[in-house]
Scaffold this active site. Structure first.
Site, PDB file in Angstrom:
ATOM      1  N   GLY A 169      95.303  76.148  50.610  1.00 43.92           N
ATOM      2  CA  GLY A 169      94.696  76.971  49.248  1.00 43.92           C
ATOM      3  C   GLY A 169      93.185  77.616  49.709  1.00 43.92           C
ATOM      4  O   GLY A 169      92.655  78.961  48.947  1.00 43.92           O
ATOM      5  N   ARG A 225      57.705  87.864  60.540  1.00 41.70           N
ATOM      6  CA  ARG A 225      58.435  88.121  60.780  1.00 41.70           C
ATOM      7  C   ARG A 225      58.216  87.767  62.586  1.00 41.70           C
ATOM      8  O   ARG A 225      59.360  86.918  63.086  1.00 41.70           O
ATOM      9  CB  ARG A 225      59.786  89.450  60.670  1.00 41.70           C
ATOM     10  CG  ARG A 225      59.198  89.900  61.231  1.00 41.70           C
ATOM     11  CD  ARG A 225      60.225  91.142  60.688  1.00 41.70           C
ATOM     12  NE  ARG A 225      59.700  92.531  60.781  1.00 41.70           N
ATOM     13  CZ  ARG A 225      60.711  94.387  61.497  1.00 41.70           C
ATOM     14  NH1 ARG A 225      61.433  93.607  61.859  1.00 41.70           N
ATOM     15  NH2 ARG A 225      59.484  95.069  61.703  1.00 41.70           N
ATOM     16  N   ASN A 273     100.428  72.517  51.969  1.00 43.24           N
ATOM     17  CA  ASN A 273     102.013  71.896  50.186  1.00 43.24           C
ATOM     18  C   ASN A 273     102.364  72.866  49.684  1.00 43.24           C
ATOM     19  O   ASN A 273     102.968  72.215  48.486  1.00 43.24           O
ATOM     20  CB  ASN A 273     100.516  70.508  50.207  1.00 43.24           C
ATOM     21  CG  ASN A 273     100.284  70.950  49.981  1.00 43.24           C
ATOM     22  OD1 ASN A 273      99.681  71.974  48.618  1.00 43.24           O
ATOM     23  ND2 ASN A 273      98.570  69.532  50.151  1.00 43.24           N
ATOM     24  N   SER A 302      65.508  92.341  64.452  1.00 44.89           N
ATOM     25  CA  SER A 302      64.471  92.477  63.087  1.00 44.89           C
ATOM     26  C   SER A 302      63.807  91.171  62.702  1.00 44.89           C
ATOM     27  O   SER A 302      62.786  90.846  61.975  1.00 44.89           O
ATOM     28  CB  SER A 302      65.515  92.859  61.850  1.00 44.89           C
ATOM     29  OG  SER A 302      65.786  94.454  62.144  1.00 44.89           O
ATOM     30  N   SER A 330      83.570  71.695  48.676  1.00 47.28           N
ATOM     31  CA  SER A 330      83.547  73.183  48.328  1.00 47.28           C
ATOM     32  C   SER A 330      84.312  73.322  49.144  1.00 47.28           C
ATOM     33  O   SER A 330      83.881  73.846  50.847  1.00 47.28           O
ATOM     34  CB  SER A 330      82.430  73.385  48.004  1.00 47.28           C
ATOM     35  OG  SER A 330      81.955  74.942  47.642  1.00 47.28           O
ATOM     36  N   LEU A 331      85.785  74.229  49.252  1.00 46.27           N
ATOM     37  CA  LEU A 331      86.591  74.047  49.892  1.00 46.27           C
ATOM     38  C   LEU A 331      86.286  75.714  50.840  1.00 46.27           C
ATOM     39  O   LEU A 331      85.799  76.175  50.781  1.00 46.27           O
ATOM     40  CB  LEU A 331      88.199  74.596  49.707  1.00 46.27           C
ATOM     41  CG  LEU A 331      88.809  73.276  48.492  1.00 46.27           C
ATOM     42  CD1 LEU A 331      89.847  73.349  47.411  1.00 46.27           C
ATOM     43  CD2 LEU A 331      88.769  72.241  49.368  1.00 46.27           C
ATOM     44  N   HIS A 357      92.881  62.532  43.536  1.00 48.04           N
ATOM     45  CA  HIS A 357      93.585  64.093  43.877  1.00 48.04           C
ATOM     46  C   HIS A 357      95.039  62.576  45.240  1.00 48.04           C
ATOM     47  O   HIS A 357      94.662  63.299  46.077  1.00 48.04           O
ATOM     48  CB  HIS A 357      93.168  64.762  44.649  1.00 48.04           C
ATOM     49  CG  HIS A 357      91.953  65.558  43.309  1.00 48.04           C
ATOM     50  ND1 HIS A 357      90.875  65.107  43.345  1.00 48.04           N
ATOM     51  CD2 HIS A 357      91.379  66.906  42.836  1.00 48.04           C
ATOM     52  CE1 HIS A 357      90.289  66.306  43.346  1.00 48.04           C
ATOM     53  NE2 HIS A 357      90.730  67.041  42.585  1.00 48.04           N
ATOM     54  N   HIS A 409      88.817  67.430  48.219  1.00 50.95           N
ATOM     55  CA  HIS A 409      89.433  66.176  47.283  1.00 50.95           C
ATOM     56  C   HIS A 409      90.779  65.072  48.025  1.00 50.95           C
ATOM     57  O   HIS A 409      90.579  63.957  47.294  1.00 50.95           O
ATOM     58  CB  HIS A 409      90.409  67.319  46.588  1.00 50.95           C
ATOM     59  CG  HIS A 409      91.073  68.019  46.970  1.00 50.95           C
ATOM     60  ND1 HIS A 409      90.872  69.107  47.666  1.00 50.95           N
ATOM     61  CD2 HIS A 409      92.229  68.330  47.207  1.00 50.95           C
ATOM     62  CE1 HIS A 409      91.770  69.936  48.134  1.00 50.95           C
ATOM     63  NE2 HIS A 409      92.564  69.448  47.537  1.00 50.95           N
ATOM     64  N   GLU A 444      76.819  85.234  57.649  1.00 55.13           N
ATOM     65  CA  GLU A 444      76.156  84.466  57.293  1.00 55.13           C
ATOM     66  C   GLU A 444      76.724  83.415  56.423  1.00 55.13           C
ATOM     67  O   GLU A 444      76.733  82.026  57.256  1.00 55.13           O
ATOM     68  CB  GLU A 444      75.653  84.907  56.301  1.00 55.13           C
ATOM     69  CG  GLU A 444      74.249  86.579  56.648  1.00 55.13           C
ATOM     70  CD  GLU A 444      75.546  87.565  56.583  1.00 55.13           C
ATOM     71  OE1 GLU A 444      74.417  88.792  56.818  1.00 55.13           O
ATOM     72  OE2 GLU A 444      76.668  87.882  55.971  1.00 55.13           O
TER      73      GLU A 444
END
Length: 623
Positions: A158, A324, A187, A351, A127-128, A40, A80, A372
């Protein structure tokens, strides 16, 4: 006001030199992607001025000690643009410029998107929308260690459509992370079309300001404006700062600048490439003599080890505790033994019982609220700086952060995750709260370890094992209280299992973990009364699995039945089936085969075929 310790030789670098360096970085990006016939280049070209100014005038980073915690950190969220990162590192002297020719080759550490295979890279990106969360974790880690460094995150316009960006932006301002500096490369062009807001830098500023950031819009190709903005960002006091830079993809080359349809398209035509390089007017023989300044000394340089041995379980023989709850106890004990352990939670600490760690070590506990994706991304940032993060929430809600977990694995992050409230056995809360996919998704993660304790003693040991095990470790915990199965001094290890019931006359083997192990033990008693002997195995290590014990049981009993509070695909049953696939054995998988509903835990276990009664029925079908 100069940044404390700011090196005078760096501040003396003139803008014309930086502009020339930016063009050299553009040339490298064009030539390396042309050679590899992929990549790119145009997105590298939009950021070249920003990167040149940052690296050769403001960044403090010891190239000989890339993991030194005192270094400033740079996270290329727009992964990229990796050729630009490799180019600036080469020009700074991290490795020979000649090495750039290996871009994207299978034996090269200069990958198509950054990964820690290259030792100057902390985390994998590409992974954007995840880099800002990583930066938040890094900034929190440095603050915890009292280190006066800066965390720079270069994002593309983006990717700010991703919700995780705004989760990170919110927590960063809430925690007053003035050591976090964002740079947004606006851009205006995405992969397939113009971005949502084009070059409207004021709009991006207003949005981040609404999340509590201070912002400044600049021309991202004006070196004087870039320099002034970076100096401004370094003077932050109480709030994170964002530089919003208006740029053009393909900047510096007339036929590439702001051209649509060029995303991920290298300039492979020799004549076109020659024309582009000529426009950049870079003298390849010129030695700029630019370096990256090393950080000030002081503070923590690297990770610490265990301060002392972790305290073991201390239960009474008649105690009942949910796994837990035992996780929380184990985490608190681990915190006493290991100063690098930090805990993160998504507003479920009462919890998941991570609140036990909070009460003991409030400065090392980080509430991430109901976000999360950002929690796991921040954990990746903590891990990159040598911490051992334990993140916890309901197992069901981790599906939301699966991409962050996946990228954590690509980053080789040493992070631990606890998913509580697993399975239909949580009862009346209903299917939206039931983790029924988590074993499958965590088993699929490259290099992961999956632990599934069935009592308090095992759960505390799983916390210890997770801390000692490098990489991503998942601990699955359940809601209901259960009796103890083991003495306090029982030994556990990754890749192990426990044969709880066995005889020479066993006619079938039951393999289970968690709540269904207790159901299997109850079924064992019912079958024993009927004169049917069965073997019961606690498969507390689901990945790696104890194949030797499972295969022996398969050969000796001829029948293997797995029982799990999880959907059939990809869980404990499939782990067992993988191990015994070549054995001459009859096999059945008992799992939650339909969509659950609200109801009492016992009724749900029976409804979906994993109660003691249904286990007995399954054994009788074979025997």
């Amino acid at each position: 006001m100069e940044r404390q310790g700011f090196p005078s030789q760096q501040s003396a670098v003139d803008f014309q030199t930086l502009e020339a360096m930016a063009n050299r970085l553009r040339r490298h990006s064009l030539e390396t992607t042309a050679r590899s016939k992929s990549g790119h280049p145009t997105t590298c070209m939009s950021s070249a001025d920003l990167v040149a100014a940052l690296f050769f005038r403001y960044l403090r980073f010891d190239l000989k000690k890339p993991k030194d915690r005192r270094n400033d950190r740079f996270v290329l969220s727009k992964g990229h643009a990796a050729p630009l990162l490799w180019a600036v590192l080469a020009e700074a002297g991290a490795f020979p410029v000649e090495h750039l020719k290996t871009l994207r080759l299978i034996d090269s550490d200069l990958e198509g998107h950054p990964t820690p295979r290259n030792k100057w890279v902390d985390v994998a990106t590409g992974s954007l929308g995840q880099g800002l969360s990583v930066g938040v974790g890094m900034a929190l880690s440095s603050r915890l260690d009292g280190i006066d460094n800066k965390i720079y995150v270069l994002m593309g316009d983006g990717e700010v459509a991703e919700g995780a960006v705004w989760e990170a932006a919110s927590l960063a301002s809430y925690r007053n992370l003035d050591n976090l500096i964002g740079i947004l490369d606006v851009n205006g062009l995405g992969q397939s079309q113009r971005t949502m807001f084009g070059h409207d830098t004021d709009l991006y500023c207003r949005r981040f300001e609404a999340f509590g950031w201070e912002t400044r819009a600049i021309d991202g190709h004006d070196m004087e404006e870039i320099d002034d903005a970076l100096r401004w960002a370094l003077q932050a006091d109480g709030s994170p700062r964002l530089i919003v830079a208006r740029t053009f993809k393909g900047a510096g080359v007339s036929f590439l600048s702001d051209a649509e349809g060029r995303h991920g398209v290298p300039v492979t035509d020799p004549q076109e490439l020659a024309k582009a390089v000529a426009e950049l007017d870079d003298d390849p023989g010129r030695d700029f003599g630019l370096t990256i300044a090393a950080p000030d000394k002081g503070g923590s340089a690297g990770p610490q080890g265990f301060a002392r041995q972790m305290e073991g379980p201390g239960y009474g023989p008649d105690d009942k505790i949910a796994t837990r709850g035992a996780y929380g106890i184990g985490l608190r004990k681990l915190g006493a033994a290991h100063p690098e352990v930090v805990a993160l939670d998504g507003d479920t600490k009462n919890s998941t019982y991570s609140q036990d760690f909070l009460k003991a070590y409030p400065e090392r506990f980080f509430e991430c609220y109901i976000a999360e994706q950002n929690m796991v991304g921040a954990a990746t940032g903590f891990a990159a700086l040598g911490k051992i993060p334990f993140s916890s929430t309901f197992a069901a809600f981790l599906t939301r952060a699966y991409d962050q977990i996946r990228m954590g694995a690509v980053s080789r992050a040493n992070m631990k995750i606890c998913g509580s409230h697993a399975g239909a056995s949580i009862g009346e809360d209903g299917p939206s709260q039931m983790g029924l996919e988590d074993l499958a998704m965590m088993r699929a993660i490259a290099g992961s370890t999956v632990l599934y304790p069935s009592d308090g003693v095992c759960a505390e040991n799983c916390v210890r094992l997770a801390a000692e095990r490098e990489g991503i470790v998942y601990i699955r915990t359940t809601r209901p209280k259960t009796p103890l199965l083991y003495p306090n001094d029982e030994d556990f290890w990754v890749g192990g299992s426990k044969v709880l019931r066995s005889s020479d006359n066993d006619q079938a083997t039951l393999v289970a973990a968690g709540i269904t192990l207790h159901e299997s033990l109850a079924a064992y008693e019912d079958l024993k009364k009927a004169g049917i002997a069965v073997r019961v195995i606690d498969l507390y290590s689901v990945k790696p699995v104890d194949g030797e014990t499972l295969r022996q049981a398969a050969r000796e009993t001829g029948v293997v039945i797995t029982v799990e509070d999880h959907y059939p695909a990809g869980g404990l049953g499939d782990a067992v089936l993988d191990a015994i696939a070549n054995e001459n054995v009859r096999y059945r998988k008992l799992a939650v085969s339909g969509l659950p509903r609200s109801g009492a835990p016992d009724a749900l276990l029976d409804e979906f075929g994993i109660s003691r009664k249904r286990i007995v029925e399954a054994v009788r079908e074979f025997v």
